[in-house]
Design a protein around this motif. Structure first.
Motif, PDB file in Angstrom:
ATOM      1  N   THR A  52       3.264   3.996   1.514  1.00  0.00           N
ATOM      2  CA  THR A  52       2.851   5.169   2.511  1.00  0.00           C
ATOM      3  C   THR A  52       4.537   5.032   3.387  1.00  0.00           C
ATOM      4  O   THR A  52       4.276   6.619   3.555  1.00  0.00           O
ATOM      5  N   ASP A 106      -1.913  10.199  -1.461  1.00  0.00           N
ATOM      6  CA  ASP A 106      -2.145   8.340  -1.053  1.00  0.00           C
ATOM      7  C   ASP A 106      -2.903   7.647  -1.394  1.00  0.00           C
ATOM      8  O   ASP A 106      -4.308   8.674  -1.434  1.00  0.00           O
ATOM      9  N   GLU A 107      -3.071   6.450  -1.780  1.00  0.00           N
ATOM     10  CA  GLU A 107      -4.146   5.867  -2.196  1.00  0.00           C
ATOM     11  C   GLU A 107      -4.884   6.354  -2.928  1.00  0.00           C
ATOM     12  O   GLU A 107      -6.288   5.961  -2.856  1.00  0.00           O
ATOM     13  N   ARG A 177       2.789  -6.347   6.237  1.00  0.00           N
ATOM     14  CA  ARG A 177       1.796  -6.294   7.204  1.00  0.00           C
ATOM     15  C   ARG A 177       1.648  -7.801   7.621  1.00  0.00           C
ATOM     16  O   ARG A 177       1.583  -8.181   8.372  1.00  0.00           O
TER      17      ARG A 177
HETATM   18 MG    MG Z   1      -0.627   3.288   1.919  1.00  0.00          MG
END
Ligand code: MG
Ligand code: ADP
Length: 188
Positions: A52, A106-107, A177
């Motif tokens: 993203t 996205d996704e 993350r």
């Molecule tokens: Mg993403």
């Protein structure tokens, strides 16, 4: 639902040490030439690998170059196309969307897409083919898209059009993350 870019993530913010293999490919895309050539970009890889982020950063590149850009998740695109279809204005909606130089999806793959919706999504891909760019991100390889779209033939025809003129980048490694949190990876 489809709107401007959700965050301000730029190529300058991207830590290349985490994704050294794709650096050259992204550097080439950063020129924005893919937009004038109506080429597509597909970003594949597990959660947290920067899909993203890079899609957004390329969206910013496009906007700076004067292209109109729309960003939404695959689920939101499906909702939008389904609404247009129900109201009998799908052709007009597709024509309107063709005026955008870049559409970001996205996704792809987190949520399954109903077969009827898959057909609408295929029409979006077809209407942009060799005309205007798409960036798609997915946690799943192309081989699994038949399951996402509930139809192997539609998925195959869609992938065929997407990748005919496309750069496909496969991001790798652990989630950015979770860096430094003592967590190696999430179950896939
Ligand atoms: Mg993403
Ligand atoms: P994905 O879409 O692949 O799940 P994201 O692009 O949302 O992952 O990245 C998750 C978070 O980590 C975001 O805040 C993003 O900006 C950051 N991030 C991911 N990869 C990098 C990177 N190589 N350099 C800098 N930030 C990154």
């Amino acid at each position: 639902k489809a709107a401007a870019l959700p965050t301000r993530k730029t190529l300058e913010d991207f830590d290349w040490d985490a994704q050294p293999a794709t650096r050259q490919q992204i550097a080439a895309l950063a020129s924005g030439a893919f937009l004038t050539e109506a080429r597509n970009v597909v970003l594949l890889g597990p959660p947290g690998t920067g899909k993203t982020h890079l899609a957004t950063a390329l969206g910013i590149v496009a906007a700076r170059a004067g292209h109109r850009v729309l960003f939404a998740t695959a689920t939101d695109w499906v909702t939008r196309l389904t609404d247009a279809h129900r109201q009998g204005r799908l052709p007009q909606e597709l024509a309107r969307l063709r005026r955008y130089g870049l559409i970001i999806v996205d996704e792809v793959g987190y949520l399954p897409i109903e077969q009827d919706a898959a057909n609408l999504f295929f029409q979006l891909v077809s209407s942009r083919y060799e005309h205007a760019s798409l960036i798609l991100t997915s946690n799943l390889p192309f081989s699994s898209w038949g399951n996402v779209f509930g139809d192997q033939a539609v998925a195959a025809a869609m992938i065929d059009r997407i990748v005919h003129h496309a750069d496909v980048l496969t991001l790798k490694g652990a989630s950015y993350r979770l860096r430094g949190r003592g967590i190696d990876s999430l179950p896939s």
